[in-house]
Design an enzyme around this catalytic site. Structure first.
Site, PDB file in Angstrom:
ATOM      1  N   GLY A  46     -36.595  -4.987  12.616  1.00  0.00           N
ATOM      2  CA  GLY A  46     -37.865  -5.484  13.127  1.00  0.00           C
ATOM      3  C   GLY A  46     -37.803  -5.683  14.628  1.00  0.00           C
ATOM      4  N   THR A  86     -41.333   0.333  11.508  1.00  0.00           N
ATOM      5  CA  THR A  86     -41.910   1.092  10.403  1.00  0.00           C
ATOM      6  C   THR A  86     -42.586   2.386  10.843  1.00  0.00           C
ATOM      7  OG1 THR A  86     -43.952  -0.209  10.577  1.00  0.00           O
ATOM      8  CG2 THR A  86     -42.271  -0.984   9.020  1.00  0.00           C
ATOM      9  N   SER A 107     -39.556 -19.403  10.074  1.00  0.00           N
ATOM     10  CA  SER A 107     -40.819 -19.897  10.610  1.00  0.00           C
ATOM     11  C   SER A 107     -40.870 -21.402  10.404  1.00  0.00           C
ATOM     12  CB  SER A 107     -41.979 -19.222   9.865  1.00  0.00           C
ATOM     13  OG  SER A 107     -43.202 -19.894  10.063  1.00  0.00           O
ATOM     14  N   TYR A 160     -46.177 -16.163   2.093  1.00  0.00           N
ATOM     15  CA  TYR A 160     -45.473 -16.285   3.373  1.00  0.00           C
ATOM     16  C   TYR A 160     -44.658 -17.574   3.407  1.00  0.00           C
ATOM     17  CZ  TYR A 160     -44.666 -16.486   8.419  1.00  0.00           C
ATOM     18  OH  TYR A 160     -44.074 -16.565   9.657  1.00  0.00           O
ATOM     19  N   SER A 161     -45.279 -18.693   3.045  1.00  0.00           N
ATOM     20  CA  SER A 161     -44.566 -19.969   3.094  1.00  0.00           C
ATOM     21  C   SER A 161     -43.466 -20.022   2.046  1.00  0.00           C
ATOM     22  CB  SER A 161     -45.534 -21.146   2.925  1.00  0.00           C
ATOM     23  OG  SER A 161     -46.231 -21.063   1.710  1.00  0.00           O
ATOM     24  N   LYS A 164     -40.570 -17.838   3.381  1.00  0.00           N
ATOM     25  CA  LYS A 164     -39.869 -18.442   4.514  1.00  0.00           C
ATOM     26  C   LYS A 164     -39.093 -19.685   4.093  1.00  0.00           C
ATOM     27  CE  LYS A 164     -41.135 -15.480   7.656  1.00  0.00           C
ATOM     28  NZ  LYS A 164     -40.151 -14.577   8.277  1.00  0.00           N
TER      29      LYS A 164
END
Length: 243
Positions: free
Chosen positions: A15, A40, A136, A149-150, A153
């Protein structure tokens, strides 16, 4: 600065074509490392005009959420001093509440991290290297609109601790950085809106949004010999917002 000299060392930033990963990759290069990055898109030229600078970096195409692609990925690195995993995915407008999208985010933000960490363990072991995962502030709290997402992470934070214990005998350290609102393409939905940006900055003790190099500095620190006795830790980088 002593301890932040990476001359003769090799870093792989997954990334690393844009955003935080790209800032870290360029900082490794500036510190003397040979740096490989992934993205990507088809090739490095496809990133012209983005927030990524691939000057002096070796580019490889990789979708971290594609298990078969990660299995086949071979950047030709024999010894790896630093593996930084900064790739990730987030979806807006409650799209993550759809189970197919939930699974896609988990695959990119958690499963891919595990797969890469175990895949490159032999190279990391050979160099007594270090892994830094980019988490994050969501690694510490829920996010009402982004459950995947949460969850990913938060899982990444405990995965970091688990791998730190598992890899310690190999001489490989594993840590996590947890950025707050950093000015990248992914967060433009917030900082690109003037009213939102002003309100966000007002709530941050340092009164500004973070920049990618703010996180890059912490990544280099964790990969350096200065941090040789640090493993399994998570560093919040949010201008004091969670203080």
């Amino acid at each position: 600065m002593i301890g932040l000299d990476f001359a003769g060392k090799t870093a792989l930033v997954v990334g690393g074509s844009t955003g935080i990963g790209n800032a870290a990759a360029q900082m490794f290069r500036e510190a003397g490392a040979t740096v490989h990055v992934t993205g990507t898109r088809a090739d490095a030229a496809a990133y012209e005009g983005t927030d990524g600078d691939l000057t002096g970096l070796t580019y490889h195409r990789l979708d971290i959420g594609d298990r078969n692609a990660v299995t086949a990925f071979d950047p030709g690195i024999a010894g790896l001093d630093a593996l930084v995993i900064a790739a990730g995915m987030v979806m807006y407008k409650r799209a993550e509440f759809e189970i197919e999208n939930f699974e896609k985010v988990i695959s990119a933000n958690l499963t891919g991290f595990m797969q890469l960490s175990t895949k490159f363990l032999p190279q990391l072991r050979a160099a007594k290297g270090s892994i830094v995962n980019v988490g994050s502030v969501a690694s510490f709290k829920g996010v009402v609109g982004q459950p995947a997402y949460s969850a990913s992470k938060g899982g990444l934070r405990t995965l970091t601790r688990s791998l730190a214990m598992a890899f310690a005998g190999d001489g490989v350290r594993v840590n996590l950085v947890a950025p707050g609102l950093i000015r990248t393409k992914m967060t433009e939905v917030t900082w690109g809106n003037e009213a939102r940006a002003v309100a966000t900055e007002a709530a941050i003790p340092l009164k500004r949004l973070g920049e990618p190099r703010d996180v890059g500095g912490a990544i280099l620190f964790l990969c350096s010999d200065i941090a040789a006795y640090i493993t399994g830790e998570s560093i919040l980088i949010d201008g004091g917002a969670t203080a």
